[in-house]
Design an enzyme around this catalytic site. Structure first.
Site, mmCIF file in Angstrom:
data_model
loop_
_atom_site.group_PDB
_atom_site.id
_atom_site.type_symbol
_atom_site.label_atom_id
_atom_site.label_comp_id
_atom_site.label_asym_id
_atom_site.label_seq_id
_atom_site.Cartn_x
_atom_site.Cartn_y
_atom_site.Cartn_z
ATOM 1 N N ASN A 1 -2.248 13.011 -5.999
ATOM 2 C CA ASN A 1 -3.509 13.224 -6.703
ATOM 3 C C ASN A 1 -4.084 14.603 -6.407
ATOM 4 O O ASN A 1 -4.611 15.282 -7.291
ATOM 5 C CB ASN A 1 -4.525 12.149 -6.276
ATOM 6 C CG ASN A 1 -4.631 11.027 -7.292
ATOM 7 O OD1 ASN A 1 -4.180 11.152 -8.425
ATOM 8 N ND2 ASN A 1 -5.229 9.928 -6.882
ATOM 9 N N ASP B 1 -4.331 2.578 -4.934
ATOM 10 C CA ASP B 1 -2.878 2.542 -4.765
ATOM 11 C C ASP B 1 -2.433 1.282 -4.023
ATOM 12 O O ASP B 1 -1.426 1.278 -3.329
ATOM 13 C CB ASP B 1 -2.384 3.796 -4.035
ATOM 14 C CG ASP B 1 -2.990 3.931 -2.648
ATOM 15 O OD1 ASP B 1 -3.967 3.218 -2.349
ATOM 16 O OD2 ASP B 1 -2.486 4.748 -1.844
ATOM 17 N N ASP C 1 0.852 -1.185 0.000
ATOM 18 C CA ASP C 1 0.000 0.000 0.000
ATOM 19 C C ASP C 1 0.891 1.240 0.000
ATOM 20 O O ASP C 1 1.794 1.369 0.830
ATOM 21 C CB ASP C 1 -0.905 -0.001 1.235
ATOM 22 C CG ASP C 1 -1.956 1.103 1.164
ATOM 23 O OD1 ASP C 1 -2.649 1.196 0.145
ATOM 24 O OD2 ASP C 1 -2.068 1.866 2.136
ATOM 25 N N HIS D 1 -5.371 13.655 -11.350
ATOM 26 C CA HIS D 1 -5.383 12.216 -11.618
ATOM 27 C C HIS D 1 -4.343 11.809 -12.659
ATOM 28 O O HIS D 1 -3.855 10.673 -12.636
ATOM 29 C CB HIS D 1 -6.772 11.771 -12.063
ATOM 30 C CG HIS D 1 -7.785 11.820 -10.954
ATOM 31 N ND1 HIS D 1 -7.728 10.995 -9.854
ATOM 32 C CD2 HIS D 1 -8.878 12.611 -10.770
ATOM 33 C CE1 HIS D 1 -8.734 11.250 -9.044
ATOM 34 N NE2 HIS D 1 -9.455 12.247 -9.578
ATOM 35 N N ASP E 1 -1.924 8.746 -12.063
ATOM 36 C CA ASP E 1 -1.821 7.619 -12.992
ATOM 37 C C ASP E 1 -0.373 7.393 -13.422
ATOM 38 O O ASP E 1 0.094 6.249 -13.505
ATOM 39 C CB ASP E 1 -2.693 7.871 -14.225
ATOM 40 C CG ASP E 1 -4.183 7.747 -13.922
ATOM 41 O OD1 ASP E 1 -4.519 7.289 -12.809
ATOM 42 O OD2 ASP E 1 -4.996 8.107 -14.794
#
Length: 210
Positions: A77, A112, A69, A82, A86
């Site tokens: 973000n 994530d 994680d 975004h 990405d």
């Protein structure tokens, strides 16, 4: 045949299935892989884990499951949008994949969260691999629009073997270990309790992972 029942020739019809088969391959790939990172997606990863659990029950053996994680991903973000998130996820996927062997399995579970199955090796190898992944993600040097972003990763480990229960139980143990790693200060690896020795169950901070 002619009107005297004599053989005169053949009519042969050909049909090109190249495009249809290529489309089938594309659809099969899309159904099993994450569109953003190209890693295995959650559903195909779960199927693979189920198969490995069944194999362990039949033939013995052990694999290692790793729940990864990201730390501080939300800030990327929020500040970069975004598109930045990405791009970072793609970089993280490459960093994880490049640090493992060809038989090891890597997936993006969603958001994530990533997952790894080490096909061979003891828990000690999983600890070493997890530390390497933490270092690789920490050293990504990711920047967006000229602004650097520093992220990390917390990792939980759990074995896959005959006596470890169902797949969702294995994932839950690794998820709990990952939560323990975050609670210990993030950027470290923790093994699921009662599955490994006391020393291995202690979350290892980033300084120890370097």
């Amino acid at each position: 045949m002619n009107d005297r029942d004599e053989f005169c020739g053949l009519v042969i019809v050909f049909q090109d299935f190249t495009d249809a088969r290529a489309l089938q391959r594309q659809l099969a790939y899309a159904a099993a892989h994450d569109a953003l990172t190209g890693l295995a997606n959650r559903s195909s990863f779960i199927r693979t884990m189920e198969e490995l659990v069944d194999q362990c029950r039949l033939n013995g053996g052990e694999h290692q499951f790793m729940f990864v994680d990201l730390d501080h991903f939300k800030a990327v973000n929020d500040t970069g949008g975004h598109a930045a998130g990405d791009a970072l996820l793609k970089s993280v996927a490459d960093a994880i994949r490049n640090g493992l062997g060809p038989e090891d399995i890597v997936a993006r579970l969603g958001g994530d969260e990533f997952a790894v199955i080490l096909k061979s090796g003891a828990p000690t190898r999983a600890m070493i691999a997890a530390r390497s992944i933490i270092d690789a993600i920490r050293n990504l040097n990711f920047s967006w629009d000229g602004r650097p972003h520093s992220i990390g990763a917390s990792i939980g480990l759990a074995p896959i073997r005959a006596d470890c229960g169902e797949v969702d139980e294995i994932i839950a143990r690794a998820d709990a270990a990952c939560y323990a790693a975050k609670a210990a200060g993030r950027g470290c690896v923790s093994a699921a309790p009662d599955e490994v020795s006391k020393d291995e169950a202690t979350p290892l901070p980033l300084a120890a992972a370097s």
